[in-house]
Design a protein around this motif. Structure first.
Motif, PDB file in Angstrom:
ATOM      1  N   MET A 107       0.813  -1.208   0.000  1.00 12.17           N
ATOM      2  CA  MET A 107       0.000   0.000   0.000  1.00 12.17           C
ATOM      3  C   MET A 107       0.852   1.267   0.000  1.00 12.17           C
ATOM      4  O   MET A 107       0.386   2.337  -0.382  1.00 12.17           O
ATOM      5  N   VAL A 108       2.110   1.155   0.433  1.00 12.16           N
ATOM      6  CA  VAL A 108       2.979   2.333   0.480  1.00 12.16           C
ATOM      7  C   VAL A 108       4.260   2.134  -0.329  1.00 12.16           C
ATOM      8  O   VAL A 108       5.221   2.876  -0.176  1.00 12.16           O
ATOM      9  N   SER A 109       4.268   1.137  -1.219  1.00 13.47           N
ATOM     10  CA  SER A 109       5.508   0.862  -1.950  1.00 13.47           C
ATOM     11  C   SER A 109       5.229   0.241  -3.306  1.00 13.47           C
ATOM     12  O   SER A 109       4.134  -0.239  -3.586  1.00 13.47           O
ATOM     13  N   ASP A 110       6.263   0.257  -4.131  1.00 13.54           N
ATOM     14  CA  ASP A 110       6.281  -0.431  -5.415  1.00 13.54           C
ATOM     15  C   ASP A 110       7.698  -0.983  -5.595  1.00 13.54           C
ATOM     16  O   ASP A 110       8.549  -0.811  -4.709  1.00 13.54           O
ATOM     17  N   PRO A 111       8.011  -1.671  -6.703  1.00 13.70           N
ATOM     18  CA  PRO A 111       9.360  -2.232  -6.846  1.00 13.70           C
ATOM     19  C   PRO A 111      10.472  -1.196  -6.746  1.00 13.70           C
ATOM     20  O   PRO A 111      11.513  -1.460  -6.130  1.00 13.70           O
ATOM     21  N   VAL A 112      10.272  -0.013  -7.343  1.00 13.07           N
ATOM     22  CA  VAL A 112      11.301   1.020  -7.260  1.00 13.07           C
ATOM     23  C   VAL A 112      11.514   1.440  -5.805  1.00 13.07           C
ATOM     24  O   VAL A 112      12.649   1.635  -5.353  1.00 13.07           O
ATOM     25  N   THR A 113      10.425   1.576  -5.052  1.00 13.54           N
ATOM     26  CA  THR A 113      10.532   1.928  -3.637  1.00 13.54           C
ATOM     27  C   THR A 113      11.374   0.918  -2.876  1.00 13.54           C
ATOM     28  O   THR A 113      12.190   1.276  -2.017  1.00 13.54           O
ATOM     29  N   LEU A 114      11.192  -0.368  -3.191  1.00 16.05           N
ATOM     30  CA  LEU A 114      11.947  -1.416  -2.515  1.00 16.05           C
ATOM     31  C   LEU A 114      13.446  -1.185  -2.665  1.00 16.05           C
ATOM     32  O   LEU A 114      14.198  -1.177  -1.683  1.00 16.05           O
ATOM     33  N   TRP A 115      13.883  -0.974  -3.923  1.00 15.37           N
ATOM     34  CA  TRP A 115      15.322  -0.821  -4.171  1.00 15.37           C
ATOM     35  C   TRP A 115      15.847   0.525  -3.690  1.00 15.37           C
ATOM     36  O   TRP A 115      16.973   0.611  -3.196  1.00 15.37           O
ATOM     37  N   GLU A 116      15.050   1.573  -3.812  1.00 14.76           N
ATOM     38  CA  GLU A 116      15.496   2.878  -3.322  1.00 14.76           C
ATOM     39  C   GLU A 116      15.618   2.883  -1.797  1.00 14.76           C
ATOM     40  O   GLU A 116      16.497   3.554  -1.237  1.00 14.76           O
ATOM     41  N   THR A 117      14.751   2.136  -1.126  1.00 13.34           N
ATOM     42  CA  THR A 117      14.833   2.039   0.332  1.00 13.34           C
ATOM     43  C   THR A 117      16.131   1.367   0.752  1.00 13.34           C
ATOM     44  O   THR A 117      16.818   1.834   1.674  1.00 13.34           O
ATOM     45  N   VAL A 118      16.500   0.282   0.073  1.00 16.99           N
ATOM     46  CA  VAL A 118      17.765  -0.383   0.385  1.00 16.99           C
ATOM     47  C   VAL A 118      18.944   0.534   0.085  1.00 16.99           C
ATOM     48  O   VAL A 118      19.899   0.626   0.876  1.00 16.99           O
ATOM     49  N   THR A 119      18.890   1.228  -1.050  1.00 17.97           N
ATOM     50  CA  THR A 119      19.980   2.138  -1.425  1.00 17.97           C
ATOM     51  C   THR A 119      20.199   3.201  -0.356  1.00 17.97           C
ATOM     52  O   THR A 119      21.340   3.481   0.049  1.00 17.97           O
ATOM     53  N   GLU A 120      19.116   3.809   0.114  1.00 19.87           N
ATOM     54  CA  GLU A 120      19.248   4.869   1.102  1.00 19.87           C
ATOM     55  C   GLU A 120      19.651   4.302   2.458  1.00 19.87           C
ATOM     56  O   GLU A 120      20.446   4.935   3.188  1.00 19.87           O
ATOM     57  N   LEU A 121      19.144   3.138   2.823  1.00 19.33           N
ATOM     58  CA  LEU A 121      19.546   2.511   4.075  1.00 19.33           C
ATOM     59  C   LEU A 121      21.053   2.253   4.075  1.00 19.33           C
ATOM     60  O   LEU A 121      21.739   2.508   5.082  1.00 19.33           O
ATOM     61  N   ALA A 122      21.567   1.756   2.954  1.00 17.53           N
ATOM     62  CA  ALA A 122      23.006   1.495   2.860  1.00 17.53           C
ATOM     63  C   ALA A 122      23.805   2.786   2.969  1.00 17.53           C
ATOM     64  O   ALA A 122      24.860   2.823   3.616  1.00 17.53           O
ATOM     65  N   ALA A 123      23.311   3.860   2.350  1.00 21.40           N
ATOM     66  CA  ALA A 123      24.011   5.146   2.419  1.00 21.40           C
ATOM     67  C   ALA A 123      24.024   5.683   3.843  1.00 21.40           C
ATOM     68  O   ALA A 123      25.045   6.200   4.323  1.00 21.40           O
TER      69      ALA A 123
END
Length: 380
Positions: A107-123
């Motif tokens: 409800m609050v995400s899509d595939p791009v959100t999934l990968w962008e969330t990991v990218t920002e978490l890693a940063a």
């Protein structure tokens, strides 16, 4: 628009969209141990930065943005590709040894959100200073404005395409509910079809839609156009490319009946896809009135392989072990077909239906028709 669409589905099939398994998921394999305290701090900061990760979609369709993060890092013995997520706390992060799993409610995400969330978490784990992010509220406001500005143009286009469209009568058969996965094309066959697609200056979505229309044609009634429901990704502004939140628009595909030749079918199908995507923001409710039994319209989605090559958490390297969309919970309705290319190059499909019209034997025949069309075209 995505959330409204999902909530409408949940009203018809309670638990489908608001349930805990309506999630986007990934599991990462790490080449070394992460510092759990450091990761927990990065996870907390991530939620502070993004309202959408603190948003609860309530039963009365209100968006409740909580002022503080409500999810914490979970240290567990093992992780899996699916985990339940409470819609009131739409994100989970679990660490087990050398594996890290992220789960986001759809409800609050899509595939791009999934990968962008990991990218920002890693940063954030690495200690990078990040600029203030765009918020999902900005996206929804801009989307509403675009709907208002383009409503007349979109209405004219849809009227010209839909007024003569007859959703082909569903097969008059009944059976058991179905939900299964099956390989459609081998990696070698996918490569050959991709080459044929490029030859026709088209896209895989157009090619597979033409094949699907061919596969369904013997099993549906007369009509000049086949109608499908689908989802269009709408990150069509630079500001939305890395936005966290579901930038998805549910809409229809009005696909001309195929002739049996990819060379002849591609231009018409491509034009239909381009037009449907361009005017996808036109409210589906306005199309319902002109489509017979729109709730039984088959769903089709082509998901290209978009797994990132990897992520870096400080000195720790992470690779994607698996990724998965919502878990099948047996709440299928009308026929749904989702196809994607796996990392090994194989084209696989997920087929589901409640069995009240499209039964499993008929779906297997459709699958055979898809292969027949594609492999006949490429001459193998």
């Amino acid at each position: 628009m995505w959330q409204t669409f999902a909530l409408e589905m949940d009203e018809k099939r309670p638990g489908f969209a608001k349930g805990p398994w309506f999630t986007m998921n990934t599991v990462l394999t790490l080449d070394d141990r992460l510092d759990a305290d450091r990761l927990a701090t990065a996870f907390h900061r991530l939620q502070q930065r993004h309202e959408v990760l603190r948003t609860e979609v309530s039963s009365d369709r209100l968006q409740l943005i909580h002022p503080e993060p409500r999810s914490s890092l979970e240290l567990v013995d093992e992780v899996s590709s699916h985990a339940p997520v409470d819609i009131a706390r739409p994100i989970r992060l679990r660490l087990a040894g050398n594996q890290l799993a992220l789960h986001l409610h759809h409800m609050v995400s899509d595939p791009v959100t999934l990968w962008e969330t990991v990218t920002e978490l890693a940063a954030l784990y690495t200690g990078q200073e990040l600029p203030p992010p765009a918020q999902y509220t900005d996206y929804t406001t801009a989307e509403a404005d675009q709907v208002r500005r383009t409503s007349k143009e979109a209405a004219a286009w849809w009227h010209s395409k839909i007024r003569d469209t007859k959703v082909s009568p569903q097969p008059s058969s009944t059976g058991d509910p179905l939900a299964y996965r099956d390989d459609l094309l081998s990696a070698q066959e996918v490569a050959a079809v991709d080459a044929l697609t490029k030859q026709h200056r088209s896209t895989p979505l157009v090619t597979y839609l033409a094949a699907l229309a061919h596969g369904m044609d013997p099993h549906v009634g007369p009509g000049d156009t086949l109608a499908f429901t689908t989802l269009f990704g709408k990150r069509d502004r630079p500001a939305w490319q890395h936005l966290l939140g579901p930038c998805i628009v549910p809409s229809y595909l009005a696909i001309p009946r195929v002739t049996g030749s990819l060379a002849a079918d591609v231009p018409a199908v491509r034009d239909a896809v381009v037009g449907c995507s361009r005017y996808a923001r036109y409210p589906a409710s306005a199309i319902y009135a002109t489509i017979q039994d729109p709730q039984r319209t088959p769903f089709f989605e082509y998901v290209p392989q978009q797994w990132p090559t990897g992520f870096t958490f400080g000195t720790v390297k992470a690779e994607v072990a698996t990724a998965a969309g919502p878990k099948d919970t047996g709440l299928a309705d009308a026929l749904a077909i989702r196809v994607r290319t796996r990392t090994d190059g194989v084209l696989t499909g997920h087929f589901s239906a409640d069995g009240t019209d499209w039964t499993e034997p008929l779906v297997h025949q459709v699958r055979a028709g898809i292969r027949d069309y594609l492999l006949h075209e490429e001459g193998t």
